[in-house]
Design a protein around this motif. Sequence first.
Motif, PDB file in Angstrom:
ATOM      1  N   GLY A  97       0.809  -1.214   0.000  1.00 11.94           N
ATOM      2  CA  GLY A  97       0.000   0.000   0.000  1.00 11.94           C
ATOM      3  C   GLY A  97       0.838   1.258   0.000  1.00 11.94           C
ATOM      4  N   PRO A  98       0.329   2.319   0.641  1.00 18.24           N
ATOM      5  CA  PRO A  98       1.023   3.613   0.638  1.00 18.24           C
ATOM      6  C   PRO A  98       2.448   3.566   1.188  1.00 18.24           C
ATOM      7  CG  PRO A  98      -1.224   3.876   1.439  1.00 18.24           C
ATOM      8  CD  PRO A  98      -0.979   2.397   1.308  1.00 18.24           C
ATOM      9  N   ALA A  99       2.759   2.605   2.052  1.00 15.59           N
ATOM     10  CA  ALA A  99       4.104   2.508   2.628  1.00 15.59           C
ATOM     11  C   ALA A  99       5.160   2.190   1.571  1.00 15.59           C
ATOM     12  CB  ALA A  99       4.136   1.464   3.731  1.00 15.59           C
ATOM     13  N   ALA A 100       4.753   1.798   0.380  1.00 13.36           N
ATOM     14  CA  ALA A 100       5.717   1.540  -0.696  1.00 13.36           C
ATOM     15  C   ALA A 100       6.615   2.751  -0.925  1.00 13.36           C
ATOM     16  CB  ALA A 100       4.989   1.164  -1.983  1.00 13.36           C
ATOM     17  N   MET A 101       6.079   3.944  -0.710  1.00  7.31           N
ATOM     18  CA  MET A 101       6.855   5.168  -0.914  1.00  7.31           C
ATOM     19  C   MET A 101       8.048   5.252   0.041  1.00  7.31           C
ATOM     20  SD  MET A 101       5.449   6.487  -3.467  1.00  7.31           S
ATOM     21  CE  MET A 101       6.224   8.091  -3.534  1.00  7.31           C
ATOM     22  N   ASP A 102       7.995   4.508   1.145  1.00 12.34           N
ATOM     23  CA  ASP A 102       9.055   4.568   2.146  1.00 12.34           C
ATOM     24  C   ASP A 102      10.225   3.639   1.849  1.00 12.34           C
ATOM     25  OD1 ASP A 102       7.637   6.487   3.498  1.00 12.34           O
ATOM     26  OD2 ASP A 102       6.695   5.057   4.869  1.00 12.34           O
ATOM     27  N   THR A 135       1.373  -4.382  -5.028  1.00 13.09           N
ATOM     28  CA  THR A 135       1.479  -2.940  -4.780  1.00 13.09           C
ATOM     29  C   THR A 135       2.458  -2.324  -5.768  1.00 13.09           C
ATOM     30  OG1 THR A 135       0.930  -3.065  -2.419  1.00 13.09           O
ATOM     31  CG2 THR A 135       2.272  -1.194  -3.115  1.00 13.09           C
ATOM     32  N   ALA A 136       3.598  -2.974  -5.949  1.00 11.62           N
ATOM     33  CA  ALA A 136       4.614  -2.455  -6.865  1.00 11.62           C
ATOM     34  C   ALA A 136       4.044  -2.303  -8.273  1.00 11.62           C
ATOM     35  CB  ALA A 136       5.836  -3.366  -6.871  1.00 11.62           C
ATOM     36  N   ALA A 137       3.341  -3.325  -8.742  1.00 12.07           N
ATOM     37  CA  ALA A 137       2.779  -3.268 -10.096  1.00 12.07           C
ATOM     38  C   ALA A 137       1.747  -2.141 -10.211  1.00 12.07           C
ATOM     39  CB  ALA A 137       2.150  -4.610 -10.454  1.00 12.07           C
ATOM     40  N   SER A 138       0.926  -1.987  -9.182  1.00 12.23           N
ATOM     41  CA  SER A 138      -0.119  -0.953  -9.256  1.00 12.23           C
ATOM     42  C   SER A 138       0.464   0.454  -9.183  1.00 12.23           C
ATOM     43  CB  SER A 138      -1.158  -1.151  -8.150  1.00 12.23           C
ATOM     44  OG  SER A 138      -0.617  -0.808  -6.890  1.00 12.23           O
ATOM     45  N   ARG A 139       1.675   0.581  -8.662  1.00 14.72           N
ATOM     46  CA  ARG A 139       2.313   1.893  -8.523  1.00 14.72           C
ATOM     47  C   ARG A 139       3.489   2.067  -9.493  1.00 14.72           C
ATOM     48  NH1 ARG A 139       0.819   4.403  -3.462  1.00 14.72           N
ATOM     49  NH2 ARG A 139      -0.732   3.093  -2.461  1.00 14.72           N
ATOM     50  N   VAL A 150      16.025  -4.078  -0.365  1.00 13.99           N
ATOM     51  CA  VAL A 150      14.582  -4.344  -0.398  1.00 13.99           C
ATOM     52  C   VAL A 150      14.300  -5.238  -1.600  1.00 13.99           C
ATOM     53  CG1 VAL A 150      12.277  -3.313  -0.574  1.00 13.99           C
ATOM     54  CG2 VAL A 150      14.079  -2.128   0.699  1.00 13.99           C
ATOM     55  N   THR A 151      13.463  -6.256  -1.398  1.00 14.22           N
ATOM     56  CA  THR A 151      13.126  -7.180  -2.474  1.00 14.22           C
ATOM     57  C   THR A 151      11.626  -7.138  -2.759  1.00 14.22           C
ATOM     58  OG1 THR A 151      12.823  -9.015  -0.933  1.00 14.22           O
ATOM     59  CG2 THR A 151      15.029  -8.732  -1.875  1.00 14.22           C
ATOM     60  N   LEU A 152      11.257  -7.718  -3.884  1.00 14.63           N
ATOM     61  CA  LEU A 152       9.846  -7.841  -4.247  1.00 14.63           C
ATOM     62  C   LEU A 152       9.354  -9.240  -3.899  1.00 14.63           C
ATOM     63  CD1 LEU A 152       9.787  -6.138  -7.769  1.00 14.63           C
ATOM     64  CD2 LEU A 152       8.678  -5.305  -5.687  1.00 14.63           C
ATOM     65  N   SER A 153       8.144  -9.323  -3.367  1.00 13.45           N
ATOM     66  CA  SER A 153       7.491 -10.613  -3.143  1.00 13.45           C
ATOM     67  C   SER A 153       6.300 -10.693  -4.092  1.00 13.45           C
ATOM     68  CB  SER A 153       7.024 -10.743  -1.690  1.00 13.45           C
ATOM     69  OG  SER A 153       6.027  -9.787  -1.406  1.00 13.45           O
ATOM     70  N   LEU A 154       5.757 -11.878  -4.259  1.00 12.13           N
ATOM     71  CA  LEU A 154       4.579 -12.030  -5.107  1.00 12.13           C
ATOM     72  C   LEU A 154       3.455 -11.126  -4.605  1.00 12.13           C
ATOM     73  CD1 LEU A 154       2.997 -13.407  -7.387  1.00 12.13           C
ATOM     74  CD2 LEU A 154       2.463 -15.243  -5.760  1.00 12.13           C
ATOM     75  N   SER A 155       3.226 -11.162  -3.305  1.00 16.55           N
ATOM     76  CA  SER A 155       2.212 -10.314  -2.676  1.00 16.55           C
ATOM     77  C   SER A 155       2.517 -10.226  -1.194  1.00 16.55           C
ATOM     78  CB  SER A 155       0.810 -10.890  -2.883  1.00 16.55           C
ATOM     79  OG  SER A 155       0.624 -12.063  -2.101  1.00 16.55           O
ATOM     80  N   ALA A 156       1.912  -9.258  -0.526  1.00 20.59           N
ATOM     81  CA  ALA A 156       2.057  -9.158   0.934  1.00 20.59           C
ATOM     82  C   ALA A 156       1.422 -10.376   1.592  1.00 20.59           C
ATOM     83  CB  ALA A 156       1.417  -7.869   1.437  1.00 20.59           C
ATOM     84  N   MET A 157       0.290 -10.823   1.058  1.00 21.65           N
ATOM     85  CA  MET A 157      -0.386 -12.002   1.630  1.00 21.65           C
ATOM     86  C   MET A 157       0.519 -13.226   1.544  1.00 21.65           C
ATOM     87  SD  MET A 157      -4.297 -11.518   0.244  1.00 21.65           S
ATOM     88  CE  MET A 157      -3.834 -11.189  -1.449  1.00 21.65           C
TER      89      MET A 157
END
Length: 173
Positions: A97-102, A135-139, A150-157
């Motif tokens: 979500g919005p925390a992606a900016m951090d 989140t990354a894809a949507s932003r 920092v790495t990417l995961s499939l999803s937070a869930m």
Amino acid sequence: MRLTVLAAAAFCLALPALAGPDDFAAGPRVPSYGKTVPVPGAVLPADARFKVAFDLAAASEGEAVNRNLDSAARLFNMHALAGVPDENVSVAIVVHGPAAMDVINDAKRDSPNPNAGLVAELVAAGASIQLCGQTAASRNITQDDLLPGVTLSLSAMTAHALLQQDGYTLNPF
């Protein structure tokens, strides 16, 4: 009434033993962040092990560091100061979500990221920081846009499910 007066007196006598804001200091694992204070009398089992996951959805406010990232730093520091060996404390942070900016770099933010130093120290301390791929894809965030470590995961869930299977508990704060 007498019991209330005795309880109030006991509380007032105990106040000098409590720490104040000036007593908080950063610790050895995340040296510039995560201020804590020792708690006299707090005893942990000699074999205590902590595998703690943080869920980070709220972005930091203004130019402040993200409060929840700082909480992860506090977890590292307070347990190190309490004598828990570094190898017995594992921290995972799942960002969405919005925390992606951090957790994105200055170029992607178009401004300096006030969390960059904290993220670097958390990663150096051994924290795993994963940004939700959804989140990354949507932003429109790519791996190249993320702060180092920092790495990417499939999803937070998915990240939380895998961490739970690996024995991590979710920090409720």
